[in-house]
Design a protein around this motif. Structure first.
Motif, PDB file in Angstrom:
ATOM      1  N   ILE A  93       0.816  -1.235   0.177  1.00 13.32           N
ATOM      2  CA  ILE A  93      -0.062   0.007   0.046  1.00 13.32           C
ATOM      3  C   ILE A  93       0.782   1.203  -0.085  1.00 13.32           C
ATOM      4  O   ILE A  93       1.643   1.224   0.669  1.00 13.32           O
ATOM      5  CB  ILE A  93      -0.898   0.111   1.236  1.00 13.32           C
ATOM      6  CG1 ILE A  93      -1.586  -1.366   1.575  1.00 13.32           C
ATOM      7  CG2 ILE A  93      -1.851   1.043   1.129  1.00 13.32           C
ATOM      8  CD1 ILE A  93      -2.622  -1.708   0.417  1.00 13.32           C
ATOM      9  N   MET A  94       0.639   2.138  -0.779  1.00 14.42           N
ATOM     10  CA  MET A  94       1.283   3.486  -0.909  1.00 14.42           C
ATOM     11  C   MET A  94       0.473   4.756  -0.417  1.00 14.42           C
ATOM     12  O   MET A  94      -0.870   4.608  -1.055  1.00 14.42           O
ATOM     13  CB  MET A  94       1.957   3.408  -2.351  1.00 14.42           C
ATOM     14  CG  MET A  94       2.634   4.876  -2.470  1.00 14.42           C
ATOM     15  SD  MET A  94       3.544   4.837  -4.207  1.00 14.42           S
ATOM     16  CE  MET A  94       3.701   6.699  -4.604  1.00 14.42           C
ATOM     17  N   VAL A  95       1.059   5.604   0.101  1.00 14.32           N
ATOM     18  CA  VAL A  95       0.325   6.878   0.414  1.00 14.32           C
ATOM     19  C   VAL A  95       1.227   7.982  -0.071  1.00 14.32           C
ATOM     20  O   VAL A  95       2.247   8.148   0.065  1.00 14.32           O
ATOM     21  CB  VAL A  95      -0.119   6.953   1.888  1.00 14.32           C
ATOM     22  CG1 VAL A  95      -0.595   8.179   2.229  1.00 14.32           C
ATOM     23  CG2 VAL A  95      -0.811   5.868   2.343  1.00 14.32           C
ATOM     24  N   VAL A 108       6.010  10.939  -8.620  1.00  9.28           N
ATOM     25  CA  VAL A 108       4.918   9.602  -8.005  1.00  9.28           C
ATOM     26  C   VAL A 108       4.720   8.615  -8.923  1.00  9.28           C
ATOM     27  O   VAL A 108       4.693   7.486  -8.191  1.00  9.28           O
ATOM     28  CB  VAL A 108       3.575  10.617  -7.700  1.00  9.28           C
ATOM     29  CG1 VAL A 108       2.793   9.517  -7.233  1.00  9.28           C
ATOM     30  CG2 VAL A 108       3.696  11.752  -7.043  1.00  9.28           C
ATOM     31  N   ALA A 109       4.696   8.629 -10.059  1.00  6.81           N
ATOM     32  CA  ALA A 109       4.343   7.698 -11.093  1.00  6.81           C
ATOM     33  C   ALA A 109       5.951   6.540 -11.043  1.00  6.81           C
ATOM     34  O   ALA A 109       5.639   5.444 -10.903  1.00  6.81           O
ATOM     35  CB  ALA A 109       4.389   8.042 -12.563  1.00  6.81           C
ATOM     36  N   GLU A 110       7.039   7.334 -10.967  1.00  4.89           N
ATOM     37  CA  GLU A 110       8.348   6.652 -10.796  1.00  4.89           C
ATOM     38  C   GLU A 110       8.248   5.804  -9.502  1.00  4.89           C
ATOM     39  O   GLU A 110       8.946   4.498  -9.705  1.00  4.89           O
ATOM     40  CB  GLU A 110       9.547   7.297 -10.739  1.00  4.89           C
ATOM     41  CG  GLU A 110      10.828   6.579 -10.845  1.00  4.89           C
ATOM     42  CD  GLU A 110      11.097   5.741 -11.772  1.00  4.89           C
ATOM     43  OE1 GLU A 110      11.853   4.810 -11.291  1.00  4.89           O
ATOM     44  OE2 GLU A 110      10.496   5.834 -12.890  1.00  4.89           O
ATOM     45  N   LEU A 111       7.862   6.186  -8.433  1.00  3.82           N
ATOM     46  CA  LEU A 111       7.732   5.300  -7.150  1.00  3.82           C
ATOM     47  C   LEU A 111       6.833   4.126  -7.469  1.00  3.82           C
ATOM     48  O   LEU A 111       6.959   2.956  -6.882  1.00  3.82           O
ATOM     49  CB  LEU A 111       7.334   6.459  -6.142  1.00  3.82           C
ATOM     50  CG  LEU A 111       7.872   6.109  -4.794  1.00  3.82           C
ATOM     51  CD1 LEU A 111       9.256   5.764  -4.539  1.00  3.82           C
ATOM     52  CD2 LEU A 111       7.180   7.090  -3.539  1.00  3.82           C
ATOM     53  N   ILE A 112       5.547   4.674  -8.100  1.00  2.03           N
ATOM     54  CA  ILE A 112       4.815   3.550  -8.206  1.00  2.03           C
ATOM     55  C   ILE A 112       5.282   2.441  -9.171  1.00  2.03           C
ATOM     56  O   ILE A 112       5.122   1.176  -8.737  1.00  2.03           O
ATOM     57  CB  ILE A 112       3.561   3.996  -8.664  1.00  2.03           C
ATOM     58  CG1 ILE A 112       2.680   5.143  -7.807  1.00  2.03           C
ATOM     59  CG2 ILE A 112       2.404   2.815  -9.168  1.00  2.03           C
ATOM     60  CD1 ILE A 112       1.473   5.748  -8.345  1.00  2.03           C
ATOM     61  N   ARG A 113       6.006   2.725 -10.211  1.00  2.00           N
ATOM     62  CA  ARG A 113       6.621   1.799 -11.068  1.00  2.00           C
ATOM     63  C   ARG A 113       7.777   0.980 -10.574  1.00  2.00           C
ATOM     64  O   ARG A 113       7.783  -0.311 -10.708  1.00  2.00           O
ATOM     65  CB  ARG A 113       7.243   2.530 -12.390  1.00  2.00           C
ATOM     66  CG  ARG A 113       6.347   3.054 -13.289  1.00  2.00           C
ATOM     67  CD  ARG A 113       6.916   3.267 -14.518  1.00  2.00           C
ATOM     68  NE  ARG A 113       7.929   4.465 -14.464  1.00  2.00           N
ATOM     69  CZ  ARG A 113       7.605   5.637 -14.771  1.00  2.00           C
ATOM     70  NH1 ARG A 113       6.398   6.071 -15.027  1.00  2.00           N
ATOM     71  NH2 ARG A 113       8.667   6.713 -14.264  1.00  2.00           N
ATOM     72  N   ASP A 118      -0.193  -2.444  -4.695  1.00  2.00           N
ATOM     73  CA  ASP A 118      -1.462  -3.013  -5.186  1.00  2.00           C
ATOM     74  C   ASP A 118      -2.752  -1.688  -4.972  1.00  2.00           C
ATOM     75  O   ASP A 118      -3.543  -1.719  -5.774  1.00  2.00           O
ATOM     76  CB  ASP A 118      -2.010  -3.934  -4.055  1.00  2.00           C
ATOM     77  CG  ASP A 118      -1.109  -5.198  -4.314  1.00  2.00           C
ATOM     78  OD1 ASP A 118      -1.419  -5.929  -5.035  1.00  2.00           O
ATOM     79  OD2 ASP A 118      -0.224  -5.340  -3.334  1.00  2.00           O
ATOM     80  N   LEU A 119      -2.467  -0.625  -3.989  1.00  2.00           N
ATOM     81  CA  LEU A 119      -3.157   0.242  -3.851  1.00  2.00           C
ATOM     82  C   LEU A 119      -2.631   1.548  -3.752  1.00  2.00           C
ATOM     83  O   LEU A 119      -1.656   1.491  -2.711  1.00  2.00           O
ATOM     84  CB  LEU A 119      -4.328   0.088  -2.844  1.00  2.00           C
ATOM     85  CG  LEU A 119      -5.215   1.215  -2.808  1.00  2.00           C
ATOM     86  CD1 LEU A 119      -6.744   0.914  -2.798  1.00  2.00           C
ATOM     87  CD2 LEU A 119      -5.016   1.973  -1.372  1.00  2.00           C
ATOM     88  N   GLU A 131      -5.027  11.758 -13.302  1.00  2.00           N
ATOM     89  CA  GLU A 131      -4.659  11.028 -14.440  1.00  2.00           C
ATOM     90  C   GLU A 131      -3.233  11.505 -15.131  1.00  2.00           C
ATOM     91  O   GLU A 131      -2.861  10.740 -15.926  1.00  2.00           O
ATOM     92  CB  GLU A 131      -5.989  11.656 -15.320  1.00  2.00           C
ATOM     93  CG  GLU A 131      -7.257  11.035 -15.234  1.00  2.00           C
ATOM     94  CD  GLU A 131      -7.139   9.647 -15.441  1.00  2.00           C
ATOM     95  OE1 GLU A 131      -7.017   9.077 -16.534  1.00  2.00           O
ATOM     96  OE2 GLU A 131      -7.418   8.841 -14.335  1.00  2.00           O
ATOM     97  N   GLU A 132      -2.904  12.349 -14.461  1.00  2.00           N
ATOM     98  CA  GLU A 132      -1.753  12.903 -15.171  1.00  2.00           C
ATOM     99  C   GLU A 132      -0.411  11.686 -14.464  1.00  2.00           C
ATOM    100  O   GLU A 132       0.253  11.515 -15.392  1.00  2.00           O
ATOM    101  CB  GLU A 132      -0.940  14.130 -14.514  1.00  2.00           C
ATOM    102  CG  GLU A 132       0.106  14.524 -14.997  1.00  2.00           C
ATOM    103  CD  GLU A 132       0.584  16.079 -14.450  1.00  2.00           C
ATOM    104  OE1 GLU A 132       1.587  16.433 -14.905  1.00  2.00           O
ATOM    105  OE2 GLU A 132      -0.034  16.655 -13.651  1.00  2.00           O
ATOM    106  N   ILE A 133      -0.850  11.265 -13.432  1.00  2.00           N
ATOM    107  CA  ILE A 133       0.164  10.145 -12.634  1.00  2.00           C
ATOM    108  C   ILE A 133      -0.245   8.962 -13.418  1.00  2.00           C
ATOM    109  O   ILE A 133       0.433   8.185 -13.867  1.00  2.00           O
ATOM    110  CB  ILE A 133      -0.278  10.027 -11.053  1.00  2.00           C
ATOM    111  CG1 ILE A 133       0.229  11.293 -10.648  1.00  2.00           C
ATOM    112  CG2 ILE A 133       0.495   8.895 -10.679  1.00  2.00           C
ATOM    113  CD1 ILE A 133      -0.193  11.544  -9.118  1.00  2.00           C
ATOM    114  N   ARG A 134      -1.507   8.540 -13.538  1.00  2.00           N
ATOM    115  CA  ARG A 134      -1.794   7.163 -14.190  1.00  2.00           C
ATOM    116  C   ARG A 134      -1.455   7.187 -15.467  1.00  2.00           C
ATOM    117  O   ARG A 134      -1.081   6.032 -16.084  1.00  2.00           O
ATOM    118  CB  ARG A 134      -3.595   7.316 -14.032  1.00  2.00           C
ATOM    119  CG  ARG A 134      -4.110   5.603 -14.408  1.00  2.00           C
ATOM    120  CD  ARG A 134      -5.585   5.719 -14.472  1.00  2.00           C
ATOM    121  NE  ARG A 134      -6.191   6.296 -15.275  1.00  2.00           N
ATOM    122  CZ  ARG A 134      -6.182   5.615 -16.859  1.00  2.00           C
ATOM    123  NH1 ARG A 134      -5.465   4.465 -16.859  1.00  2.00           N
ATOM    124  NH2 ARG A 134      -6.732   6.381 -17.527  1.00  2.00           N
ATOM    125  N   ALA A 135      -1.566   8.166 -16.457  1.00  2.00           N
ATOM    126  CA  ALA A 135      -0.916   8.218 -17.697  1.00  2.00           C
ATOM    127  C   ALA A 135       0.495   7.770 -17.701  1.00  2.00           C
ATOM    128  O   ALA A 135       0.856   7.161 -19.053  1.00  2.00           O
ATOM    129  CB  ALA A 135      -1.250   9.633 -18.438  1.00  2.00           C
TER     130      ALA A 135
END
Length: 310
Positions: A93-95, A108-113, A118-119, A131-135
Motif C-alpha cells: 500500500i502506498m500513500v 510519484v509515477a516512478e515510485l509506483i513503477r 496494489d493500492l 490522470e496525470e500520474i496514471r497516464a
C-alpha cells in the motif's frame, strides 16, 4: 518540594494534555503531535536545571517525567518486523499526499513503477492530477471523490489490475473525500483511502469528527486497511481512541514509528508521522518506508502487510 511538584505539573501540560482534558484544545492539540521531540527538550531542561542546587528536586521530577514518556514511546522503534506468516498473501500500500497537484507527477509515477503497490492512496489529488500520474503507468485504474470544491477535499486512488474487478465507493461521511475498495480478488478485505481534516486552531471539531468515522471502520468485522493522510499522530488521544483495540499502525509495529512524514522540508528530527497505513489485527505488518517526492510537504509512505488467505 511544593514548588517543584507544581512546576512539573505545568511542564506536563503540553506533553500530556489528555491528563488535563486539554487534548482537544488549541494549542495543545497541535503541540502534542510533536511529543517525542518535546520529551527530548524536557529532558535537556532537567539536565540544565541540575546546575542550580535549589532546582535539583524539580530537575529530578522533570527527568522522571521525560523518562516515563520515553518508555511509553520507545516501543514504536524497538518492534522488530517478522516474516509473513504461512497461508497469507502480501499486499503493498502506498500513500502520497500530492499537495493539490504540487507534487511532481513523474516522481510519484516512478515510485509506483518501482514498488508496484496494489493500492495507491492520493490525498489532495483531483481528477486531473490523478490522470496525470496514471497516464505514466500501466495496469492501474483511477477513482476520485471530492465532496467540495476545495482542492484539499479531493482523495484519489489508483488500483492495480491484479486486484481484479473491484468496486469503489465513498463510504462514511468525512470532511474530505474517502474511497472504499472492495470485491474482486480482495475477498472480504476492505481497502480505504482516507484524508482526515487537520486540527487547525479553529477546526478541531471536524478533525475529531473524522476520527470518529475512522473508529467505525476499525470496529467493524471485515478485515480492513485504511491508508492516507490522517493529520493525527499516535500521540493524539483521539487517534488512539479511533484505533481502539482492533486497529494498529504498520509503522510502529515494525520499528518505524519515529519516521516523520510531515513537514518534508524540515530535518527528520523536526517531522511528525501523520501519514499512516492502519490495519485491523488479523493483518500482519511487514515493512514500512518513507520516500521524498518533489513538490509536496509530505513524504510518501509505502507499507507492506500480510493478509490471511480465505
Amino acid at each position: 518540594m511544593v514548588l517543584s511538584v507544581l512546576f512539573v505539573a505545568i511542564v506536563a501540560v503540553p506533553l500530556y494534555p489528555e491528563l488535563y482534558g486539554l487534548d482537544e484544545v488549541t494549542p495543545f492539540a497541535q503541540l502534542v503531535a510533536f511529543r517525542p521531540q518535546g520529551l527530548v527538550l524536557v529532558f535537556a531542561l532537567a539536565l540544565l536545571m541540575l546546575i542550580r542546587k535549589g532546582w535539583r528536586i524539580a530537575a529530578g521530577l522533570v527527568a522522571v517525567l521525560a523518562l516515563i514518556g520515553a518508555g511509553l514511546t520507545l516501543p514504536r522503534v524497538t518492534s522488530d518486523p517478522k516474516p509473513a506468516a504461512a497461508d497469507t498473501r502480501v499486499l503493498t500500500i502506498m500513500v502520497a499526499n500530492v499537495l493539490g497537484g504540487g507534487a511532481n507527477a513523474g516522481a510519484v509515477a516512478e515510485l509506483i513503477r518501482e514498488h508496484k503497490p496494489d493500492l495507491v492512496s492520493l490525498p489532495e489529488a483531483q481528477v486531473d492530477v490523478r490522470e496525470e500520474i496514471r497516464a505514466q503507468l500501466v495496469g492501474y485504474a483511477g477513482y476520485t471523490e471530492q465532496p467540495t470544491r476545495a482542492v484539499e477535499s479531493a482523495t484519489s486512488v489508483l488500483i492495480a489490475a491484479s486486484l481484479g474487478a473491484v468496486q469503489v465507493k465513498a463510504d462514511l461521511p468525512t470532511s474530505f473525500g474517502n474511497l472504499m475498495v472492495t470485491g474482486g480478488n480482495l475477498g472480504q478485505l476492505r481497502l480505504v483511502a482516507y484524508h482526515g481534516f487537520p486540527p487547525l486552531p479553529e477546526d478541531v471539531p471536524p478533525w475529531k469528527h473524522d476520527l470518529t468515522q475512522l473508529r467505525r471502520w476499525c470496529a467493524q468485522d471485515p478485515p480492513t486497511i485504511v491508508a492516507g493522510d490522517f493529520n493525527a499522530t499516535l500521540d493524539h488521544a483521539d487517534f488512539r481512541w479511533a484505533m481502539a483495540s482492533n486497529c494498529h499502525s504498520v509503522a510502529p509495529s515494525v520499528g518505524g514509528g519515529f519516521k516523520g512524514t510531515w513537514p518534508s522540508d524540515q530535518p527528520p528530527v523536526a517531522r511528525t508521522q501523520i501519514d499512516h497505513v492502519l490495519a485491523t489485527r488479523t493483518i500482519q505488518p511487514l515493512r514500512f518506508a518513507t520516500h521524498e517526492i518533489e513538490g509536496t510537504d509530505h513524504l510518501a509512505v509505502i507499507a507492506t502487510v500480510a493478509v490471511p488467505k480465505e
